[in-house]
Design an enzyme around this catalytic site. Structure first.
Site, PDB file in Angstrom:
ATOM      1  CG  HIS A  48      -4.492  -9.628   1.325  1.00 31.42           C
ATOM      2  ND1 HIS A  48      -4.238  -9.711   2.581  1.00 31.42           N
ATOM      3  CD2 HIS A  48      -4.574  -8.392   0.920  1.00 31.42           C
ATOM      4  CE1 HIS A  48      -4.209  -8.252   3.004  1.00 31.42           C
ATOM      5  NE2 HIS A  48      -4.395  -7.561   2.340  1.00 31.42           N
ATOM      6  CE  LYS A  73      -1.060  -7.368   3.427  1.00 32.53           C
ATOM      7  NZ  LYS A  73       0.028  -6.428   3.635  1.00 32.53           N
ATOM      8  CB  SER A 119      -7.241  -5.715   1.618  1.00 38.82           C
ATOM      9  OG  SER A 119      -7.801  -4.610   1.372  1.00 38.82           O
TER      10      SER A 119
END
Ligand code: WAQ
Ligand code: MG
Length: 635
Positions: free
Chosen positions: A454, A485, A426
Site C-alpha cells: 500500500h 494495487k 493495510s
C-alpha cells in the site's frame, strides 16, 4: 524388513492398569515403544509402579493376514434390547441355550481374558478360570504408526474380533466393555461379521467380559488356545467407524460454521462489479463512486497501458504455459523485473503471482525451524501466514512500536532471524518507522523485510514508496510489494540484492511451483511503471486528494488522519459498521466495512480508499454522506 511384536503392560500393587500391543516393522520399534510407554504412564487409573515392554521377533512367513470382519451397527434403545440382539445372534449360530449363555457373561466380569465356552455342553474350557484365555499377537495393518490417541475401543476390538473369528473351532464371540462409560459392545462371527450393538449394559457399570464360543472336540482345545495366544495376525482394511445413528451429513460442519459467522455479523459475500475498476463503477445496475479500490492511481484504465497490453496479447497470446523455470519466462517478464529493480533502486527483482504468494514464498524460504521472526501485530495476513508456515519462532511486537521491538530483540537473542512489517498498514493506513526499523535489524544482525503493498505509488515524492518517503536514507534488505494495487495489474514482487533474488529463484516454492503470470499481465505492469515514472503528477494528485478528503472529514468533526490512500473511519461495532456501509451503498458510495478477523473484534471500521482520479466534488460529496450517516446512526 523384520516384524516385531511389542507388548506393554503397566501395573500398580500387582493390579493391572493398562496393556497394549502392536506388530511393527523394525524401524518403527523405537517410536512404538515410546508411544506405548507414554500410554502406560498416563492411564486414568493412575501411575504404575511396574511397566514392562516385551519385544519379540516374528517370522514374517508365519504371519496370517485377514480382512477385517464387515461391520454392521444395530442401534438399540437400552441394554435389554441390546441383549435381545445377542440372543438372536446366538440362535443364528444354531445354539439352543442362548439365555443360559447370556447369563454366563456375568461370570466373566472379573477376568482379564475371555471365557472359552463349549456351546453345546456349556462347559468352560479355559485352563485358568480366573484369568481366562487372552487373544494376543495381532494388530491392524498400517504403514506408519498412528498418532497417539485415547483408547479407541472399536479399532482395538475389530482386530481382536477378526483374529478370534478365524480361530479353529471358534464359531463366535460376545463382548461387553469393562469401561464404565463405554456401553457399546459386539457379537462377532465369520458368518455374521462384526455386529456392533450400541447398548449392552447400563452406563456406569464396570461389568464387562468376553465369551469365545467353542464347538469342537476336547482334543483340539489346545490348538485353539495356541492360535489365540501365539499366532501372529495382521488385520487389513478396517472400515472407518461410522458412529451409531443415521448416517451423518459430512458437510454439517459447514452449516454450523456458516451459521456461527452469520450470528456474529461476520458473514461475507461477493459483490459483482459490472464495469472497469475506476473512480466510477457500475454495481447492481447503478453508477457508484468507487471508494474501496486499491487501484490508487487508477492505472488499470490508462489508455497507454491497455494499448501495450493489447499489443503483447496479440504477439504472445493469453497464457505462459508453465512455471518460470520451465516455459513461463519471457523477455517481457525479465523487462518488468529490470524495471521494478530500477523503480525501487535495488539490484534485482522477482515477480510472484500474487502479493500473498510473494510473502508466503519469501518468508518461508528465508526462515525455518530454529530461526526467529519479529512481526508487527498488525501485519497483513499473508505475512502472518508466511511466518507460521516457515516454522520459525514468531515474536509479535506492538504495532509500529520500535521501543517494544527493541525490548523483544534484547529478550530473544537468536543466531538467525528477520524483522518484518507492512510499510503502510493495510487497515489503519499508517506508515512504518522505517529508519529505526532498519537500524534495529542491522544492530541485531537480522534481515529486515518490508511489505510495500500500500505504499508503492502512494507515498514518496514520485510514488516510489517508503524508502523515498524517508528521503532514501535507509532501505530494508527485502522489499516486497504488489503490482495489483497502484500498478493496476496483477502479481507480487520482491526487490533486493542480486544474491537474494538468485536464492529465491532456487528456493521459493511459491515461485518455483506456480505457473507464471501471462506476458499480458507483465506488459500491463511494465507500461504502468513507465507511466508512473513519466507522470509524477498522477501521484501528486492522489496525495492532494488524501489531504483534501481528510480535511473535509475533519471539518465535519471526524477524527480522521492519514498520509496514505487508506483512510480508516472507526465505527467499533461490527453490525453498525455493516449498516453504515449499506446506507452509503444505497446513496451511491462504494465503500467497505472492515470487520474481524481482518481487524480486531470491536474495531470495525469504514475503510475509504482514494484514487488519483477522484474529483474534489466527488470527495466532498462522499465526506458529506459519511458524516451525515454516522450522525444519523449516532456513532
Ligand atoms: N483376549 C481375551 N479377552 C480379553 C482381551 C483379550 N486380549 N482383552 C480384554 N478381554 C476381555 C476382558 O475380560 C475384559 O474385561 C473384556 O474383554 C472387555 O475388554 O464397536 O473395550 O478392553 O465400539 O473393555 C467393544 C467395542 C469394546 C465396540 C470392547 O473391551 C464398538 C472393550 P475391553
Ligand atoms: Mg477395558
Amino acid at each position: 524388513m523384520s516384524l516385531y511384536s511389542i507388548k506393554m503392560r503397566a501395573s500398580a500393587a500387582k493390579k493391572h492398569i493398562s496393556g497394549s500391543e502392536k506388530i511393527v516393522p523394525s524401524n518403527q520399534i523405537a517410536p512404538c515403544v515410546d508411544q506405548l510407554v507414554r500410554r502406560g504412564m498416563s492411564h486414568s487409573k493412575g501411575e504404575p509402579d511396574q511397566l514392562s515392554v516385551k519385544i519379540t521377533k516374528i517370522e514374517e512367513a508365519s504371519v496370517l493376514s485377514f480382512d477385517a470382519l464387515p461391520v454392521r451397527t444395530v442401534e438399540v434403545d437400552d441394554h435389554h434390547a441390546g441383549l435381545d440382539e445377542i440372543r438372536k445372534f446366538i440362535r443364528s449360530l444354531n445354539i439352543s441355550r442362548a439365555d443360559e449363555i447370556i447369563a454366563l457373561l456375568s461370570e466373566t466380569y472379573a477376568m482379564r481374558g475371555a471365557m472359552l465356552l463349549d456351546v453345546d455342553t456349556l462347559e468352560r474350557l479355559e485352563p485358568d478360570r480366573e484369568r481366562g484365555v487372552r487373544a494376543t499377537c495381532m494388530d491392524a495393518q498400517r504403514t506408519i504408526l498412528p498418532p497417539e490417541m485415547e483408547k479407541n475401543h472399536f479399532a482395538e476390538a475389530i482386530v481382536l474380533a477378526t483374529k478370534v473369528a478365524h480361530a479353529p473351532n471358534i464359531i463366535g464371540e460376545l463382548c461387553i466393555s469393562d469401561d464404565p462409560e463405554y456401553v457399546t459392545g459386539y457379537a462377532a462371527s465369520l458368518e455374521t461379521g462384526y455386529l456392533r450393538i450400541t447398548k449392552l449394559k447400563p452406563r456406569g457399570s464396570e461389568n464387562g467380559g468376553r465369551i469365545f464360543l467353542y464347538r469342537g472336540g476336547r482334543q483340539e482345545v489346545d490348538k485353539t488356545i495356541s492360535f489365540l495366544q501365539e499366532q501372529p495376525v495382521i488385520v487389513k482394511n478396517i472400515p472407518p467407524l461410522s458412529p451409531p445413528g443415521p448416517p451423518r451429513d459430512k458437510f454439517a460442519f459447514l452449516d454450523e460454521a456458516l451459521q456461527n459467522i452469520r450470528d456474529n455479523h461476520l458473514y461475507r459475500s461477493l459483490k459483482t462489479i459490472q464495469s472497469a475498476q475506476s473512480a466510477n463503477v457500475r454495481y447492481q445496475g447503478k453508477d457508484m463512486l468507487m471508494l474501496a479500490s486499491n487501484d490508487y492511481l487508477d492505472m488499470s484504465c490508462v489508455d497507454e497501458v491497455k494499448a501495450y497490453a493489447a499489443q503483447i496479447l496479440q504477439q504472445y497470446g493469453t497464457g505462459s504455459g508453465g512455471s518460470r523455470l520451465i516455459t513461463g519466462n519471457t523477455d517481457i517478464h525479465e523487462r518488468l523485473e529490470e524495471k521494478l529493480a530500477a523503480f525501487k533502486h535495488t539490484e534485482a527483482a522477482l515477480v510472484f503471482n500474487t502479493g500473498y504468494v510473494a510473502n508466503l514464498a519469501t518468508i518461508t524460504s528465508l526462515m525455518g525451524k530454529g530461526d526467529v521472526i519479529f512481526s508487527d501485530e498488525l501485519n497483513h495476513a499473508s505475512i502472518i501466514d508466511g511466518c507460521r508456515l516457515s516454522r520459525a519462532d514468531i515474536v509479535v511486537y506492538k504495532h509500529n512500536d520500535m521501543d517494544d521491538l527493541e525490548r523483544k530483540l534484547r529478550e530473544n537473542p537468536c543466531a538467525k532471524g528477520m524483522i518484518v512489517s507492512d510499510a503502510v498498514f493495510s487497515m489503519d493506513g499508517d506508515i512504518l518507522n522505517l529508519p529505526r526499523f532498519v537500524r534495529l535489524a542491522d544492530q541485531y544482525h537480522l534481515l529486515s523485510m518490508v511489505d510495500e503493498a500500500h505504499s508503492t505509488g502512494v507515498i514518496g515524492r514520485t510514488g516510489r514508496g517508503i524508502v523515498e518517503y524517508y528521503g532514501s536514507t535507509c532501505a530494508p534488505d527485502v522489499l516486497m510489494g504488489t503490482l495489483s494495487k497502484s500498478v493496476g495489474s496483477e502479481g507480487g514482487f520482491v526487490c533486493g540484492s542480486r544474491k537474494l533474488i538468485e536464492y529465491l529463484i532456487n528456493r521459493a516454492r511459491g515461485f518455483i511451483f506456480s505457473t507464471s503470470l501471462s506476458p499480458v499481465t507483465m506488459a500491463a505492469s511494465l507500461k504502468a511503471l513507465e507511466y508512473i515514472e513519466e507522470h509524477p503528477e498522477r501521484v501528486h494528485a492522489l496525495q492532494e486528494n488524501i489531504r483534501f478528503f481528510c480535511g473535509c472529514l475533519q471539518q465535519k468533526g471526524l477524527d480522521v488522519h492519514s498520509e496514505t490512500a487508506i483512510i480508516p473511519i472507526l465505527v467499533g461495532d461490527e453490525q453498525k459498521a455493516v449498516e453504515v456501509s449499506q446506507a452509503l451503498f444505497d446513496a451511491g458510495f462504494f465503500i467497505s466495512a472492515i470487520r474481524y478477523p481482518t481487524v480486531e473484534k470491536g474495531s470495525a471500521r469504514l475503510r475509504a480508499a482514494l484514487m488519483a482520479t477522484h474529483t474534489r466534488a466527488q470527495l466532498q460529496a462522499a465526506a458529506d454522506a459519511i458524516a451525515g450517516i454516522l450522525r444519523e446512526k449516532e456513532i
